[in-house]
Write an enzyme that holds these catalytic residues in place. Structure first.
Site, PDB file in Angstrom:
ATOM      1  N   ASP A 139      50.058  29.678  42.627  1.00  0.00           N
ATOM      2  CA  ASP A 139      50.837  30.904  42.830  1.00  0.00           C
ATOM      3  C   ASP A 139      49.949  32.097  42.464  1.00  0.00           C
ATOM      4  O   ASP A 139      49.289  32.096  41.429  1.00  0.00           O
ATOM      5  CB  ASP A 139      52.098  30.879  41.944  1.00  0.00           C
ATOM      6  CG  ASP A 139      53.017  32.052  42.222  1.00  0.00           C
ATOM      7  OD1 ASP A 139      54.103  31.829  42.793  1.00  0.00           O
ATOM      8  OD2 ASP A 139      52.644  33.195  41.863  1.00  0.00           O
ATOM      9  N   ILE A 140      49.908  33.100  43.356  1.00  0.00           N
ATOM     10  CA  ILE A 140      49.079  34.283  43.108  1.00  0.00           C
ATOM     11  C   ILE A 140      49.706  35.119  41.981  1.00  0.00           C
ATOM     12  O   ILE A 140      50.921  35.321  41.952  1.00  0.00           O
ATOM     13  CB  ILE A 140      48.937  35.130  44.387  1.00  0.00           C
ATOM     14  CG1 ILE A 140      48.388  34.241  45.524  1.00  0.00           C
ATOM     15  CG2 ILE A 140      48.029  36.334  44.148  1.00  0.00           C
ATOM     16  CD1 ILE A 140      48.254  34.949  46.862  1.00  0.00           C
ATOM     17  N   GLU A 178      53.950  33.123  48.720  1.00  0.00           N
ATOM     18  CA  GLU A 178      52.597  33.283  48.191  1.00  0.00           C
ATOM     19  C   GLU A 178      52.205  32.039  47.408  1.00  0.00           C
ATOM     20  O   GLU A 178      51.374  32.101  46.530  1.00  0.00           O
ATOM     21  CB  GLU A 178      52.533  34.509  47.285  1.00  0.00           C
ATOM     22  CG  GLU A 178      53.795  34.724  46.482  1.00  0.00           C
ATOM     23  CD  GLU A 178      53.621  34.624  44.978  1.00  0.00           C
ATOM     24  OE1 GLU A 178      54.565  34.121  44.348  1.00  0.00           O
ATOM     25  OE2 GLU A 178      52.578  35.029  44.443  1.00  0.00           O
ATOM     26  N   ASP A 197      48.450  40.298  52.864  1.00  0.00           N
ATOM     27  CA  ASP A 197      48.283  39.163  53.789  1.00  0.00           C
ATOM     28  C   ASP A 197      46.835  38.692  53.825  1.00  0.00           C
ATOM     29  O   ASP A 197      46.555  37.488  53.864  1.00  0.00           O
ATOM     30  CB  ASP A 197      48.719  39.557  55.212  1.00  0.00           C
ATOM     31  CG  ASP A 197      50.231  39.544  55.363  1.00  0.00           C
ATOM     32  OD1 ASP A 197      50.915  39.145  54.413  1.00  0.00           O
ATOM     33  OD2 ASP A 197      50.715  39.935  56.447  1.00  0.00           O
TER      34      ASP A 197
END
Ligand code: GH3
Ligand code: MG
Ligand code: MG
Length: 348
Positions: free
Chosen positions: A214-215, A257, A231
């Site tokens: 996960d960012i 994400e 994006d």
């Protein structure tokens, strides 16, 4: 479509399969809904070796056939197959029909030709002039050969058309399994891959692990630099993931994400090491805005890692990875946490 195929089975046999399916569903406490019945009927029919193996493993493990498992079984072995079969049949049936027509034409001509030759032969037996008979036979054979050659060209053409259809069907199936933004396999591909990897792991007794990425603070990044730049970053993380797994692994976009990778044959330690390499590559990556040359703040990711436990559903494994991921976020982000640490935290 599959149900239509069942219809062609003989009544007594079908009824006995249905009875067995109902009995087994009762034993396993599977609610008798149309979808569940479809799955169990197919299981009893033995028409899908993969479905059979999966259910046998689940029964062997005394797994409960809960709503999620039943839904998974239908989606994987019945639902999606119906859609796929329908697509294949609808698209290819016209061409198959024309190939069948050509084949019939070919056979009709061939039979007529054989009759003509056998007529000539009969006349031979009746004692006609041998030279004119030889000529007749040769001329009939030449006609037969010419027609056959013409039909063969037609067949080649049809075969090429069918090849093209098969290619385009393969491509469209590929597209249906690919995420447009990142180019990674999507959830559908993940489910399918995991199902096979799970069976292989149980059969071979080999480990199977997954990592969930996960960012960090991605919302803030989007807010500051816009969704389009966000994006691009997501694509960058996808590439970092793809570049650091092996060909036999499956990297995929899990959702928004969040990215995921399934690593067959990898235990928790190996998978954690792979995750660590992905994390580090992102932490060390400098991102420049192409249009302005502006250097953007670094992007980091948090990763949760878990190892498959014999017989468990993918959702349970992902749930542990998710909890490990949450712990990574809680303990500062930009880190990899495995499910082992989860246990330690609960014990501590
Ligand atoms: P955390 O470190 O706790 O993960 O914080 P976060 O901001 O990343 O987490 P949160 O779940 O609050 O926000 C996720 C964000 O991811 C929100 C959404 O705008 C962004 N996001 C999800 N999918 C996409 C996408 O396809 N493109 C872009 N640009 N952003 C996306
Ligand atoms: Mg998230
Ligand atoms: Mg996030």
């Amino acid at each position: 479509m599959t149900v239509a195929a069942f219809d062609t089975l003989d009544y007594d046999y079908t009824a006995s399969v249905a009875e067995t399916a109902m009995r087994l569903m009762g034993e396993q406490r599977v609610p008798p809904t149309p979808n569940n019945f479809h799955v169990w009927f197919k299981y009893c029919l033995g028409s899908s070796p993969e479905l059979k193996r999966t259910i046998d493993i689940l029964i062997g493990n005394r797994r409960k056939f809960d709503a999620a498992t039943n839904h998974d079984l239908f989606a994987t072995y019945a639902g999606s197959q119906i859609v796929a079969e329908e697509a294949v049949l609808n698209n290819a049936s016209d061409h198959l029909h024309s190939v069948m027509t050509s084949a019939r034409q070919f056979l009709t001509t061939a039979i007529a030709q054989m009759r003509a030759i056998s007529d000539v032969t009969e006349r031979t037996e009746a004692g006609f002039d041998p030279r004119s008979l030889v000529e007749s036979v040769m001329s009939e054979l030449a006609k037969a050969a010419a027609r056959a050659a013409k039909l063969e060209v037609g067949f080649d053409e049809k075969t090429r058309e069918l090849d093209a259809i098969r290619d385009s069907l393969n491509k469209s199936e590929e597209r249906a399994k690919t995420d447009i933004l990142t180019g990674l396999p999507n959830r559908r591909a993940l489910d399918e891959f995991f199902r096979k990897a799970q069976i292989a792991a149980m059969e071979n007794g080999e480990p199977l692990s997954i990592l969930l990425i996960d960012i960090d603070h991605f919302k803030q990044f989007n807010d500051n630099f816009g969704h389009a730049v966000g994006d691009q970053v997501l694509r960058l993380v996808a590439k970092a993931l793809r570049d650091r797994v092996r060909d036999i692994d499956l990297p995929a976009r899990y959702g928004g994400e969040e990215l995921i990778a399934v690593l067959p044959g990898a235990n928790l330690a190996i998978c954690t090491a792979v995750a660590e390499r992905i994390r580090r590559s992102m932490a060390e990556c400098q991102i420049t805005r192409r249009s302005t040359g502006e250097i953007l703040p670094g992007i980091t990711v948090s990763i949760g890692v878990g190892q498959f436990q014999f017989g468990e559903a993918m959702a349970d494994l992902i749930d542990r990875c998710d909890r490990a991921l949450y712990l990574a976020k809680k303990s500062g982000r930009n880190r990899v946490v495995s499910e082992n640490e989860l246990n330690q935290e609960m014990a501590g």
